[in-house]
Design a protein around this motif. Structure first.
Motif, mmCIF file in Angstrom:
data_model
loop_
_atom_site.group_PDB
_atom_site.id
_atom_site.type_symbol
_atom_site.label_atom_id
_atom_site.label_comp_id
_atom_site.label_asym_id
_atom_site.label_seq_id
_atom_site.Cartn_x
_atom_site.Cartn_y
_atom_site.Cartn_z
ATOM 1 N N ALA A 125 42.060 75.715 82.619
ATOM 2 C CA ALA A 125 43.362 76.180 82.151
ATOM 3 C C ALA A 125 43.410 77.704 81.991
ATOM 4 C CB ALA A 125 43.714 75.498 80.834
ATOM 5 N N PHE A 126 44.625 78.245 82.001
ATOM 6 C CA PHE A 126 44.856 79.694 82.003
ATOM 7 C C PHE A 126 44.356 80.395 80.754
ATOM 8 C CE2 PHE A 126 48.420 78.102 79.570
ATOM 9 C CZ PHE A 126 48.677 79.096 78.647
ATOM 10 N N TYR A 127 44.220 79.672 79.637
ATOM 11 C CA TYR A 127 43.920 80.325 78.356
ATOM 12 C C TYR A 127 42.424 80.478 78.092
ATOM 13 C CZ TYR A 127 43.781 75.296 77.448
ATOM 14 O OH TYR A 127 43.524 73.954 77.546
ATOM 15 N N MET A 128 41.583 80.048 79.014
ATOM 16 C CA MET A 128 40.140 80.104 78.760
ATOM 17 C C MET A 128 39.591 81.502 79.062
ATOM 18 S SD MET A 128 38.812 76.382 80.031
ATOM 19 C CE MET A 128 39.523 74.876 79.343
ATOM 20 N N LYS A 129 38.642 81.932 78.243
ATOM 21 C CA LYS A 129 38.102 83.300 78.336
ATOM 22 C C LYS A 129 37.265 83.475 79.596
ATOM 23 C CE LYS A 129 35.473 86.803 75.812
ATOM 24 N NZ LYS A 129 36.537 87.817 75.957
ATOM 25 N N LEU A 130 37.557 84.531 80.312
ATOM 26 C CA LEU A 130 36.843 84.839 81.550
ATOM 27 C C LEU A 130 35.463 85.407 81.238
ATOM 28 C CD1 LEU A 130 37.525 84.794 84.634
ATOM 29 C CD2 LEU A 130 38.054 87.241 84.413
ATOM 30 N N ASN A 131 34.454 84.900 81.950
ATOM 31 C CA ASN A 131 33.105 85.451 81.816
ATOM 32 C C ASN A 131 32.996 86.776 82.566
ATOM 33 O OD1 ASN A 131 31.648 83.570 80.171
ATOM 34 N ND2 ASN A 131 31.645 82.124 81.868
ATOM 35 N N ASP A 132 31.897 87.491 82.329
ATOM 36 C CA ASP A 132 31.704 88.804 82.954
ATOM 37 C C ASP A 132 31.591 88.722 84.473
ATOM 38 O OD1 ASP A 132 31.783 89.965 80.458
ATOM 39 O OD2 ASP A 132 29.593 90.021 80.217
ATOM 40 N N GLU A 167 45.778 91.885 77.947
ATOM 41 C CA GLU A 167 46.071 92.153 79.358
ATOM 42 C C GLU A 167 45.506 91.065 80.271
ATOM 43 O OE1 GLU A 167 44.970 96.064 80.554
ATOM 44 O OE2 GLU A 167 46.359 97.047 79.159
ATOM 45 N N LYS A 168 44.291 90.612 79.992
ATOM 46 C CA LYS A 168 43.696 89.566 80.828
ATOM 47 C C LYS A 168 44.505 88.272 80.744
ATOM 48 C CE LYS A 168 38.902 91.219 80.675
ATOM 49 N NZ LYS A 168 37.521 90.918 80.195
ATOM 50 N N LEU A 169 44.930 87.916 79.541
ATOM 51 C CA LEU A 169 45.716 86.690 79.372
ATOM 52 C C LEU A 169 47.087 86.839 80.031
ATOM 53 C CD1 LEU A 169 45.881 83.851 78.186
ATOM 54 C CD2 LEU A 169 46.739 84.866 76.060
ATOM 55 N N GLN A 170 47.693 88.011 79.878
ATOM 56 C CA GLN A 170 48.992 88.257 80.501
ATOM 57 C C GLN A 170 48.896 88.136 82.028
ATOM 58 O OE1 GLN A 170 50.593 92.317 80.380
ATOM 59 N NE2 GLN A 170 52.530 91.467 79.616
ATOM 60 N N ASN A 171 47.853 88.692 82.597
ATOM 61 C CA ASN A 171 47.662 88.605 84.053
ATOM 62 C C ASN A 171 47.465 87.158 84.504
ATOM 63 O OD1 ASN A 171 47.891 91.371 84.361
ATOM 64 N ND2 ASN A 171 45.673 91.733 84.237
ATOM 65 N N ARG A 172 46.716 86.414 83.717
ATOM 66 C CA ARG A 172 46.463 85.005 84.076
ATOM 67 C C ARG A 172 47.755 84.188 84.004
ATOM 68 N NH1 ARG A 172 44.034 81.804 87.137
ATOM 69 N NH2 ARG A 172 42.831 80.070 86.309
ATOM 70 N N ILE A 173 48.582 84.463 83.014
ATOM 71 C CA ILE A 173 49.857 83.755 82.876
ATOM 72 C C ILE A 173 50.753 84.065 84.077
ATOM 73 C CG2 ILE A 173 52.014 83.746 81.536
ATOM 74 C CD1 ILE A 173 50.271 83.917 79.003
ATOM 75 N N LYS A 174 50.748 85.337 84.531
ATOM 76 C CA LYS A 174 51.531 85.706 85.709
ATOM 77 C C LYS A 174 51.003 85.002 86.956
ATOM 78 C CE LYS A 174 53.079 90.254 84.106
ATOM 79 N NZ LYS A 174 52.925 91.736 84.260
ATOM 80 N N GLU A 175 49.674 84.939 87.089
ATOM 81 C CA GLU A 175 49.065 84.248 88.231
ATOM 82 C C GLU A 175 49.510 82.791 88.302
ATOM 83 O OE1 GLU A 175 44.812 84.391 88.297
ATOM 84 O OE2 GLU A 175 44.751 86.571 88.059
ATOM 85 N N MET A 176 49.606 82.162 87.140
ATOM 86 C CA MET A 176 49.962 80.736 87.075
ATOM 87 C C MET A 176 51.471 80.512 87.177
ATOM 88 S SD MET A 176 47.078 79.045 86.650
ATOM 89 C CE MET A 176 47.579 77.478 85.955
ATOM 90 N N TYR A 184 53.197 83.278 72.550
ATOM 91 C CA TYR A 184 51.764 83.002 72.620
ATOM 92 C C TYR A 184 50.988 84.304 72.792
ATOM 93 C CZ TYR A 184 47.442 80.722 74.227
ATOM 94 O OH TYR A 184 46.137 80.297 74.380
ATOM 95 N N LEU A 185 51.519 85.197 73.614
ATOM 96 C CA LEU A 185 50.865 86.491 73.831
ATOM 97 C C LEU A 185 50.857 87.343 72.566
ATOM 98 C CD1 LEU A 185 52.205 87.348 77.385
ATOM 99 C CD2 LEU A 185 49.791 87.191 76.744
ATOM 100 N N ASP A 186 51.821 87.116 71.683
ATOM 101 C CA ASP A 186 51.871 87.900 70.437
ATOM 102 C C ASP A 186 50.613 87.736 69.596
ATOM 103 O OD1 ASP A 186 54.249 89.126 70.936
ATOM 104 O OD2 ASP A 186 55.450 87.910 69.542
ATOM 105 N N THR A 187 49.951 86.573 69.698
ATOM 106 C CA THR A 187 48.719 86.378 68.923
ATOM 107 C C THR A 187 47.611 87.315 69.421
ATOM 108 O OG1 THR A 187 48.014 84.566 70.393
ATOM 109 C CG2 THR A 187 49.233 83.964 68.405
ATOM 110 N N ARG A 188 47.712 87.766 70.676
ATOM 111 C CA ARG A 188 46.749 88.725 71.219
ATOM 112 C C ARG A 188 47.239 90.157 71.034
ATOM 113 N NH1 ARG A 188 46.304 83.218 72.132
ATOM 114 N NH2 ARG A 188 44.496 82.758 73.431
ATOM 115 N N LYS A 189 48.535 90.298 70.871
ATOM 116 C CA LYS A 189 49.139 91.624 70.712
ATOM 117 C C LYS A 189 48.956 92.145 69.297
ATOM 118 C CE LYS A 189 53.594 93.898 71.647
ATOM 119 N NZ LYS A 189 55.001 93.645 72.073
ATOM 120 N N TYR A 190 49.015 91.232 68.332
ATOM 121 C CA TYR A 190 48.955 91.619 66.924
ATOM 122 C C TYR A 190 47.691 91.045 66.261
ATOM 123 C CZ TYR A 190 53.920 92.392 67.928
ATOM 124 O OH TYR A 190 55.110 92.793 68.482
#
Length: 460
Positions: A361-368, A397-406, A414-420
């Protein structure tokens, strides 16, 4: 004062010689011209209580309506049993028949197939099998709440009606008040949802996770436990259209903390069932799955193996097994692959981690490495995946990009939790029926929920 059969059997020695007041449903009746024996059950336990009717006190005419399925109220002396199969029995003095069951009562003493009982879902809780399953289900639900409460989690209620699709799969039941025979349309011919009750398209939830994350970023530790709905046309022994999900979300948890919690949680629930429902589990072990108790203890007593997806694929490729579904890096593992790792290779439960991002799923943290995500699936014998979870992507930014990809829309909240004030956080989901399926040893998930919902089936 009335006592349940569970209480009577538990307190048998101290109650022997005393008057007993008991009520229940008749399971069987047998006897001769002098005495009649009735096996009574009130749902409190898998065990029956034997009621003895002396025909010098109760004429045969009075007892003729005590048939399988009838409900009765009996008063009498509790005595040590003279026969095998029970330690105590009641010598009846008084009888009241609440409700009779005629000869066409579907649940006679003969055995019934699970398919037949699914057709009689309104009556099947009265059988020994489903009585045991439903008592175990209750105990597991209580264990879930007790585990999280004792660890300081907050029970967080997420919406059943939602405008978001957590998984991005689109298999949702739509909720609408629009007239289906005369739908309002936009100029382009699409449905005008601005005229609908919520002013937009709404559906039944497939998961409370996204809203649960909102709770975790305020309360720290939360869990959800409620019904979820998926409109997949799946007629398999592992799928339901309506089922219950347990979804904890934890602020400041890394993936390792997530795995530790998942293992502790699942062991706690299985241990709780073994301790509090042993008679019911033993009944299912003896009648359906001879390895059930051994398998439950196997999970409780073994540390879970932690294995990377890439290493897991290598083990599968080198296994020499002729799998039905091919194995290669990037494949979403099938149940046969998961069970091989658990049952044959490691002979322990496995937590598989670091999956390719394309199958998660889109919300999972990307590894290095940019290719895999910090996902974790807990794999069990007989079941395969029983828990799925991950560390969530906390980078805006990473989550925003993933949401756009999907191609997902309406995710600003949902993004606000990463923004604030974003923080590392993790969580997982456990399908409650999968847990009940494992603990009961049943073969079909439709048999571990009181009223199953699946394609073309919505009775009651």
């Amino acid at each position: 004062m009335r006592k349940t059969i569970k209480e009577i059997l538990k307190e048998g020695d101290s109650l022997t010689g005393k008057k007993i007041d008991v009520k229940g449903w008749v399971r069987t009746r047998r006897g001769n011209k002098n005495v009649q024996f009735v096996a009574l059950n009130d749902g409190s336990t898998i065990h029956n209580l034997q009621i003895v009717f002396d025909l010098t006190k109760f004429p045969e005419d009075e007892l003729k309506n005590i048939t399988t399925g009838s409900s009765i109220h009996v008063k009498g002396d509790l005595v040590a049993s003279q026969g095998a199969g029970q330690s105590v029995e009641v010598l009846a003095d008084e009888l009241e028949i609440y409700g009779t069951a005629p000869a066409d009562y579907p649940l006679q003493k003969k055995g019934h197939t699970m398919e037949f009982l699914r057709e009689k879902a309104h009556l099947r809780p009265r059988t020994n099998t489903f009585g045991a399953i439903l008592r175990i289900r209750h105990a597991l639900a209580y264990a879930v709440h007790k585990f999280f409460n004792d660890k300081g989690f907050n029970y967080f209620h997420t919406p059943l009606i939602t405008a978001s699709d957590c998984e991005g799969a689109g298999a949702q039941f739509q909720v609408t008040t629009l007239p289906l025979q005369d739908l309002p349309k936009n100029e382009d011919g699409s449905v005008d949802y601005s005229k609908d009750f919520f002013g937009k398209m709404a559906s039944l939830t497939v998961s409370g996770q996204l809203e649960g994350e909102l709770g975790a970023t305020a309360l720290g530790l939360i869990y959800t436990f409620g019904p979820t709905f998926r409109a997949e046309n799946s007629n398999t022994p592992r799928h339901l259209s309506e089922f219950w999900m347990i979804e904890p979300e934890m602020a400041f948890y890394e993936i390792e903390d997530n795995m530790d919690l998942a293992e502790e949680f699942i062991k706690y629930c299985v241990s709780y069932a073994l301790e509090h429902c042993y008679d019911d589990i033993k009944f299912l072990n003896d009648h359906f799955d001879k390895d059930l108790i051994e398998r439950l203890n196997f999970v409780v007593n073994n540390d879970f193996v932690r294995l990377g997806y890439t290493e897991g694929i290598k083990i599968l490729e080198e296994s020499g097994k002729n799998f039905e579904f091919p194995v290669y890096w990037g494949v979403d593992l099938a149940s046969e692959h998961e069970r091989y790792l658990v049952e044959e290779h490691f002979k322990k439960p496995v937590i598989l981690t670091d999956y390719p991002k394309e199958i998660k799923a889109f919300y999972m943290k990307l590894n290095d490495d940019g290719k895999t995500v910090r996902a974790m699936d807990v794999l069990f014998p007989k079941i395969g995946e029983i828990i799925g979870g991950s560390q969530r992507e906390e980078d805006y930014e990473k989550l925003q990009n993933r949401i756009k990809e999907m191609g997902l829309e309406g995710m600003d909240w949902y993004l606000d939790t990463r923004k604030y004030g974003t923080v590392p956080h993790s969580g997982f989901g456990l399908g409650f029926e999968r847990l009940v399926l494992f603990v009961t040893g049943m073969q079909n998930i439709r048999d571990v929920i009181p009223f199953p919902r699946y394609p073309k089936a919505c009775e009651y």
